[in-house]
Design a protein around this motif. Structure first.
Motif, PDB file in Angstrom:
ATOM      1  N   ALA A  73      34.682 -35.024  15.691  1.00  0.00           N
ATOM      2  CA  ALA A  73      34.969 -36.414  15.341  1.00  0.00           C
ATOM      3  C   ALA A  73      35.585 -36.490  13.951  1.00  0.00           C
ATOM      4  N   GLY A  74      36.408 -37.502  13.762  1.00  0.00           N
ATOM      5  CA  GLY A  74      37.057 -37.713  12.480  1.00  0.00           C
ATOM      6  C   GLY A  74      38.303 -38.549  12.678  1.00  0.00           C
ATOM      7  N   PRO A  75      39.027 -38.813  11.616  1.00  0.00           N
ATOM      8  CA  PRO A  75      40.170 -39.725  11.704  1.00  0.00           C
ATOM      9  C   PRO A  75      41.376 -39.118  12.390  1.00  0.00           C
ATOM     10  N   CYS A  76      42.232 -39.983  12.919  1.00  0.00           N
ATOM     11  CA  CYS A  76      43.495 -39.523  13.468  1.00  0.00           C
ATOM     12  C   CYS A  76      44.272 -38.775  12.386  1.00  0.00           C
ATOM     13  N   SER A  77      44.343 -39.367  11.193  1.00  0.00           N
ATOM     14  CA  SER A  77      45.072 -38.756  10.079  1.00  0.00           C
ATOM     15  C   SER A  77      44.199 -38.696   8.836  1.00  0.00           C
ATOM     16  N   VAL A  78      44.317 -37.596   8.112  1.00  0.00           N
ATOM     17  CA  VAL A  78      43.701 -37.505   6.783  1.00  0.00           C
ATOM     18  C   VAL A  78      44.554 -38.338   5.838  1.00  0.00           C
ATOM     19  N   GLU A  79      43.924 -39.297   5.152  1.00  0.00           N
ATOM     20  CA  GLU A  79      44.683 -40.232   4.313  1.00  0.00           C
ATOM     21  C   GLU A  79      44.482 -39.990   2.819  1.00  0.00           C
ATOM     22  N   ASP A  80      43.256 -39.680   2.422  1.00  0.00           N
ATOM     23  CA  ASP A  80      42.976 -39.353   1.024  1.00  0.00           C
ATOM     24  C   ASP A  80      41.611 -38.679   0.958  1.00  0.00           C
ATOM     25  N   GLU A  81      41.252 -38.172  -0.205  1.00  0.00           N
ATOM     26  CA  GLU A  81      40.018 -37.392  -0.334  1.00  0.00           C
ATOM     27  C   GLU A  81      38.771 -38.225  -0.067  1.00  0.00           C
ATOM     28  N   ASP A  82      38.697 -39.423  -0.628  1.00  0.00           N
ATOM     29  CA  ASP A  82      37.511 -40.260  -0.430  1.00  0.00           C
ATOM     30  C   ASP A  82      37.325 -40.596   1.047  1.00  0.00           C
ATOM     31  N   GLN A  83      38.443 -40.902   1.719  1.00  0.00           N
ATOM     32  CA  GLN A  83      38.356 -41.274   3.137  1.00  0.00           C
ATOM     33  C   GLN A  83      37.793 -40.142   3.977  1.00  0.00           C
ATOM     34  N   ILE A  84      38.355 -38.931   3.857  1.00  0.00           N
ATOM     35  CA  ILE A  84      37.954 -37.854   4.758  1.00  0.00           C
ATOM     36  C   ILE A  84      36.536 -37.381   4.462  1.00  0.00           C
ATOM     37  N   ILE A  85      36.133 -37.380   3.208  1.00  0.00           N
ATOM     38  CA  ILE A  85      34.765 -36.943   2.886  1.00  0.00           C
ATOM     39  C   ILE A  85      33.755 -37.976   3.355  1.00  0.00           C
ATOM     40  N   GLU A  86      34.059 -39.255   3.160  1.00  0.00           N
ATOM     41  CA  GLU A  86      33.149 -40.303   3.630  1.00  0.00           C
ATOM     42  C   GLU A  86      32.980 -40.248   5.142  1.00  0.00           C
ATOM     43  N   ILE A  87      34.098 -40.082   5.860  1.00  0.00           N
ATOM     44  CA  ILE A  87      34.022 -40.028   7.324  1.00  0.00           C
ATOM     45  C   ILE A  87      33.294 -38.762   7.774  1.00  0.00           C
ATOM     46  N   ALA A  88      33.565 -37.639   7.117  1.00  0.00           N
ATOM     47  CA  ALA A  88      32.899 -36.384   7.487  1.00  0.00           C
ATOM     48  C   ALA A  88      31.390 -36.516   7.361  1.00  0.00           C
ATOM     49  N   ARG A  89      30.944 -37.100   6.272  1.00  0.00           N
ATOM     50  CA  ARG A  89      29.505 -37.296   6.080  1.00  0.00           C
ATOM     51  C   ARG A  89      28.931 -38.216   7.154  1.00  0.00           C
ATOM     52  N   SER A  90      29.678 -39.276   7.478  1.00  0.00           N
ATOM     53  CA  SER A  90      29.191 -40.257   8.447  1.00  0.00           C
ATOM     54  C   SER A  90      29.101 -39.671   9.853  1.00  0.00           C
ATOM     55  N   VAL A  91      30.146 -38.944  10.275  1.00  0.00           N
ATOM     56  CA  VAL A  91      30.116 -38.413  11.643  1.00  0.00           C
ATOM     57  C   VAL A  91      29.091 -37.292  11.778  1.00  0.00           C
ATOM     58  N   LYS A  92      28.874 -36.530  10.720  1.00  0.00           N
ATOM     59  CA  LYS A  92      27.832 -35.498  10.788  1.00  0.00           C
ATOM     60  C   LYS A  92      26.466 -36.144  10.972  1.00  0.00           C
ATOM     61  N   LYS A  93      26.210 -37.187  10.217  1.00  0.00           N
ATOM     62  CA  LYS A  93      24.932 -37.906  10.344  1.00  0.00           C
ATOM     63  C   LYS A  93      24.771 -38.505  11.736  1.00  0.00           C
ATOM     64  N   ALA A  94      25.893 -38.906  12.348  1.00  0.00           N
ATOM     65  CA  ALA A  94      25.847 -39.550  13.665  1.00  0.00           C
ATOM     66  C   ALA A  94      25.796 -38.549  14.813  1.00  0.00           C
ATOM     67  N   GLY A  95      25.955 -37.247  14.514  1.00  0.00           N
ATOM     68  CA  GLY A  95      25.803 -36.245  15.572  1.00  0.00           C
ATOM     69  C   GLY A  95      26.993 -35.360  15.827  1.00  0.00           C
ATOM     70  N   ALA A  96      28.039 -35.429  14.991  1.00  0.00           N
ATOM     71  CA  ALA A  96      29.206 -34.566  15.194  1.00  0.00           C
ATOM     72  C   ALA A  96      28.883 -33.120  14.847  1.00  0.00           C
ATOM     73  N   ASN A  97      29.449 -32.196  15.600  1.00  0.00           N
ATOM     74  CA  ASN A  97      29.312 -30.755  15.343  1.00  0.00           C
ATOM     75  C   ASN A  97      30.517 -30.188  14.616  1.00  0.00           C
ATOM     76  N   MET A  98      31.657 -30.886  14.735  1.00  0.00           N
ATOM     77  CA  MET A  98      32.900 -30.443  14.134  1.00  0.00           C
ATOM     78  C   MET A  98      33.641 -31.644  13.559  1.00  0.00           C
ATOM     79  N   LEU A  99      34.516 -31.364  12.590  1.00  0.00           N
ATOM     80  CA  LEU A  99      35.334 -32.404  11.982  1.00  0.00           C
ATOM     81  C   LEU A  99      36.774 -32.268  12.464  1.00  0.00           C
ATOM     82  N   ARG A 100      37.316 -33.323  13.056  1.00  0.00           N
ATOM     83  CA  ARG A 100      38.714 -33.345  13.445  1.00  0.00           C
ATOM     84  C   ARG A 100      39.469 -34.258  12.461  1.00  0.00           C
ATOM     85  N   GLY A 101      40.738 -33.956  12.263  1.00  0.00           N
ATOM     86  CA  GLY A 101      41.564 -34.788  11.397  1.00  0.00           C
ATOM     87  C   GLY A 101      42.971 -34.229  11.361  1.00  0.00           C
ATOM     88  N   GLY A 102      43.965 -35.099  11.401  1.00  0.00           N
ATOM     89  CA  GLY A 102      45.344 -34.656  11.431  1.00  0.00           C
ATOM     90  C   GLY A 102      45.940 -34.531  10.043  1.00  0.00           C
TER      91      GLY A 102
END
Length: 312
Positions: A73-102
């Motif tokens: 799980a993760g964003p369609c596109s990596v947009e900036d550092e704050d965005q991708i780290i915030e999303i990575a933390r959120s999806v891991k907490k929600a149950g993601a095993n891997m981080l996806r991002g373009g």
């Protein structure tokens, strides 16, 4: 003719006899064995076939795709550092095993956001360092491979599903590959694309179904879960489903995910954004981390049901 050698000694004996007879041949390292293909004609039986093994498990870091249910799980596109780290933390907490991002984004229009490229990969690596989540991201060109050293899994997108030069190149590497189907490909054509990678010696392939272009306009693409079931009967490779691209609308992602898991998917890839309406690409199909967490819980319940039932 195809021969399978269980070890190095048997392989060397077969190769020696073929050379003595002046035969052309190709040796393909195939998991713990060797497949020896004699002659230059079509090999006939395919490496993706269940003739060779019933089930393959692909290791991506500590994650095993083909055992249980894996979420990327993760964003369609990596947009900036704050965005991708915030999303990575959120999806891991929600149950993601891997981080996806373009990072490299193939887009229909040349004027659309094309991703951050090498910078995007560096930001993904920072998110990995922060969360420990393995990364899966798309590679579009063999020339970019030098930037992917610390990337855990390489995604081949729909537009490159029959880019045979790219597939051959990835076959010579050892990194796991997430191979999407072309938006106009048949199941046979998709499996043949995996053969390009496997015949180069890389058996670390996961198939990712993202639907095909059809006549229906209510969804972005048509996702036939029968394709997942049919593929599982034909190949030992693990099966991933991408309900985000298939649906094109975030309100359909949950139902499509549950249908895919019921059909036997080993992995689900979902686009998740902390502020979907403001995403730089594919804003309509990205869900929030909260919705993603709900999907994970329901999908695991479905997985438990099908795992305890008779299935292909």
């Amino acid at each position: 003719m195809i021969m399978i050698a269980d070890n190095e000694e048997i392989k060397e004996n077969v190769v020696r006899k073929l050379e003595e007879n002046g035969s052309d041949y190709k040796v393909v390292p195939f998991y713990e064995k060797y497949v020896i293909i004699e002659g230059n004609k079509d090999a006939g039986e395919r490496l993706y076939s269940k003739k060779y093994r019933d089930k393959t498990v692909v290791d991506v870091g500590d994650i095993k795709i083909g055992e249980g249910l894996v979420f990327a799980a993760g964003p369609c596109s990596v947009e900036d550092e704050d965005q991708i780290i915030e999303i990575a933390r959120s999806v891991k907490k929600a149950g993601a095993n891997m981080l996806r991002g373009g990072a490299f984004k193939p887009r229909t229009s040349p004027y659309s956001f094309q991703g951050l490229g090498e910078e995007g990969l560096e930001l993904l690596k920072k998110a990995k360092e922060d969360t420990g989540l393995p990364i899966v991201t798309e590679i579009m060109n063999p020339e970019y491979y030098k930037f992917f050293d610390d990337i855990d899994m390489l995604q081949v997108g729909s537009r490159n599903a029959q880019n045979f030069d790219l597939l051959r190149f990835l076959g010579r590497q050892k990194k796991p590959v997430l191979l999407k189907n072309g938006m106009g490909n048949t199941l046979k054509e998709w499996l043949e694309a995996s053969e390009y990678i496997m015949s180069g010696g890389n058996g670390n392939v996961v198939l990712c179904y993202r639907g095909v272009r059809g006549i229906e306009e209510a969804t972005r693409f048509s996702m036939n879960v029968g394709t997942v079931i049919a593929a599982r009967s034909m190949t030992h490779l693990p099966m991933c489903v991408d309900p985000s691209h298939a649906s094109g609308k975030r309100e359909y992602v949950e139902a499509m995910t549950l249908a895919a898991v019921a059909a036997g998917a080993d992995m689900i890839e979902i686009e998740v954004h902390n502020n979907p309406d403001c995403a730089l690409s594919d804003s309509e199909q990205q869900v929030t981390p909260e919705v993603f967490g709900r999907i994970v819980k329901k999908a695991k319940q479905i997985k438990n049901i099908v795992s305890n039932s008779q299935f292909i």
